[in-house]
Write a protein that holds these residues in place. Structure first.
Motif, PDB file in Angstrom:
ATOM      1  N   LYS A   2       0.849  -1.192   0.000  1.00 33.38           N
ATOM      2  CA  LYS A   2       0.000   0.000   0.000  1.00 33.38           C
ATOM      3  C   LYS A   2       0.884   1.241   0.000  1.00 33.38           C
ATOM      4  N   THR A  14       3.862   2.596   2.680  1.00 30.69           N
ATOM      5  CA  THR A  14       4.480   1.536   3.475  1.00 30.69           C
ATOM      6  C   THR A  14       5.978   1.410   3.215  1.00 30.69           C
ATOM      7  N   THR A  65       4.042  -4.106   4.318  1.00 30.58           N
ATOM      8  CA  THR A  65       2.979  -3.501   5.116  1.00 30.58           C
ATOM      9  C   THR A  65       3.593  -2.789   6.302  1.00 30.58           C
ATOM     10  N   PRO A  97      -3.234  -0.938   5.885  1.00 31.85           N
ATOM     11  CA  PRO A  97      -2.200  -1.683   5.156  1.00 31.85           C
ATOM     12  C   PRO A  97      -2.244  -3.187   5.406  1.00 31.85           C
TER      13      PRO A  97
END
Length: 343
Positions: A28, A31, A208, A214
């Motif tokens: 995401k 991250t 993540t 996330p």
């Protein structure tokens, strides 16, 4: 970090990150996937190996991390790894990739240049966004399979890929192209790309952080990738903060059992000014830290429940520079070595 093998979880085949040659890094936004991809390239290049780091989104994030000028559409060395290994980087230019494609399969590079002058290439990729991904994955496959004098040119290729919300589409669009083309060069090229992407030599790593969205996107991406038959590597928990108190004290603070009165004697003994007001403020900070840590620990359990090999990378102070990348690369080397032993 050689070896072969796969990890098996919940009925899905998961690539062994120690034996894969194509490492696709997604996550995401926010991250730190580009940082992780760069550190992974350094880790894989240790002990004299040659690694290509590929950027797919045109942000020049790799150039910024390695403090180099913007990357052109050519493979340039950006770092020397431990043991004399080499990391080269490539920022894929879609127009140039299309010219390569036309030249490789149709001997039409000159015609392609004419199309570019007319703006036809920009038009084509704008009305057919999937074409862009087909060209990028085709270039990646070419780098993975390229040989010189009978040997692989690169020991590994690391891709700073699109984010988790788009990763399955990005990797699977060439398979859709293969279904549309019943024969000819497009069919052959598409089948070749998907053969690499779905093989044990590929591993899709998911980055993540220990926050709700996330972690949920990571779980969703794993489900989508598994359904698409794409091999999953490791989950990288990035920017993981270390606790500043022992477990027992963290639990007590998280439960709200720590007050300013508990800290006042220590502050007085240290002859610090502020008295009860400072003690109450410090106690509130400790409680907030402890509760944040407890929430992260619960998310860590959710990550573990995904059943994938997992590695945590620490939250480093200040901006990420080359020294930080080498520190993270060291952590990833340990992870790869552990994965090889497990395999």
């Amino acid at each position: 970090m050689g070896g072969t093998g796969s990890f098996f979880y919940a009925g899905a085949v998961t690539s062994d990150p120690s034996s894969a040659r194509l490492h696709v890094v997604t996550g995401k936004g926010g991250t730190g996937k580009t940082t992780v991809a760069a550190a992974l390239a350094l880790a894989l290049a240790a002990d004299g190996r040659s690694v290509l780091l590929v950027e797919t989104e045109g942000r020049q994030g790799i150039a910024q991390l390695f403090d180099t000028p913007p990357l052109p559409y050519e493979e340039r060395r950006v770092a020397v790894a431990r043991g004399g290994g080499e990391v080269k980087a490539l920022a894929i230019d879609v127009e140039e990739a299309l010219l390569d494609y036309l030249d490789m399969f149709y001997n039409l590079r000159r015609a392609g240049r004419a199309l570019r002058k007319m703006g036809a290439i920009d038009f084509a990729t704008a009305i057919a966004p999937g074409l862009r991904d087909v060209l990028i994955t085709g270039k990646i496959k070419e780098a993975v399979t390229r040989r010189h004098d009978g040997r692989q040119v690169y020991d590994a290729v690391v891709v700073d890929a699109p984010p988790t919300g788009r990763i399955t589409r990005f990797l699977g669009v060439t398979g859709e192209m293969s279904q549309l083309a019943r024969s000819g060069p497009i069919k052959t090229q598409s089948d070749g790309v998907m053969a690499v992407l779905r093989s044990p030599q590929t591993a899709v790593h998911l980055v993540t952080i220990l926050e709700d969205m996330p972690v949920q996107e990571t779980a969703d991406a794993i489900a989508e990738l598994t359904a698409a038959g794409l091999p999953i590597g490791s989950v990288v928990v990035n920017m993981a903060a270390e606790p500043v108190l022992p477990d027992e004290d963290l639990a007590r603070a998280a439960a709200g059992e720590l007050t300013g009165a508990d800290l006042t004697p220590a502050l007085a003994g240290a002859q610090l000014p502020g008295g009860a007001e400072l003690a109450d403020a410090l106690a509130a900070e400790v409680v907030e830290h402890a509760r944040r840590w407890a929430a992260q620990d619960a998310l860590r359990a959710e990550v573990d429940a995904l059943g994938r090999p997992t590695v945590e990378l620490p939250l480093l102070p200040g901006p990420v520079d080359l020294g930080c990348l080498f520190e993270l690369a060291g952590r990833l080397e340990e992870h790869l070595d552990a994965a090889e032993v497990a395999a």
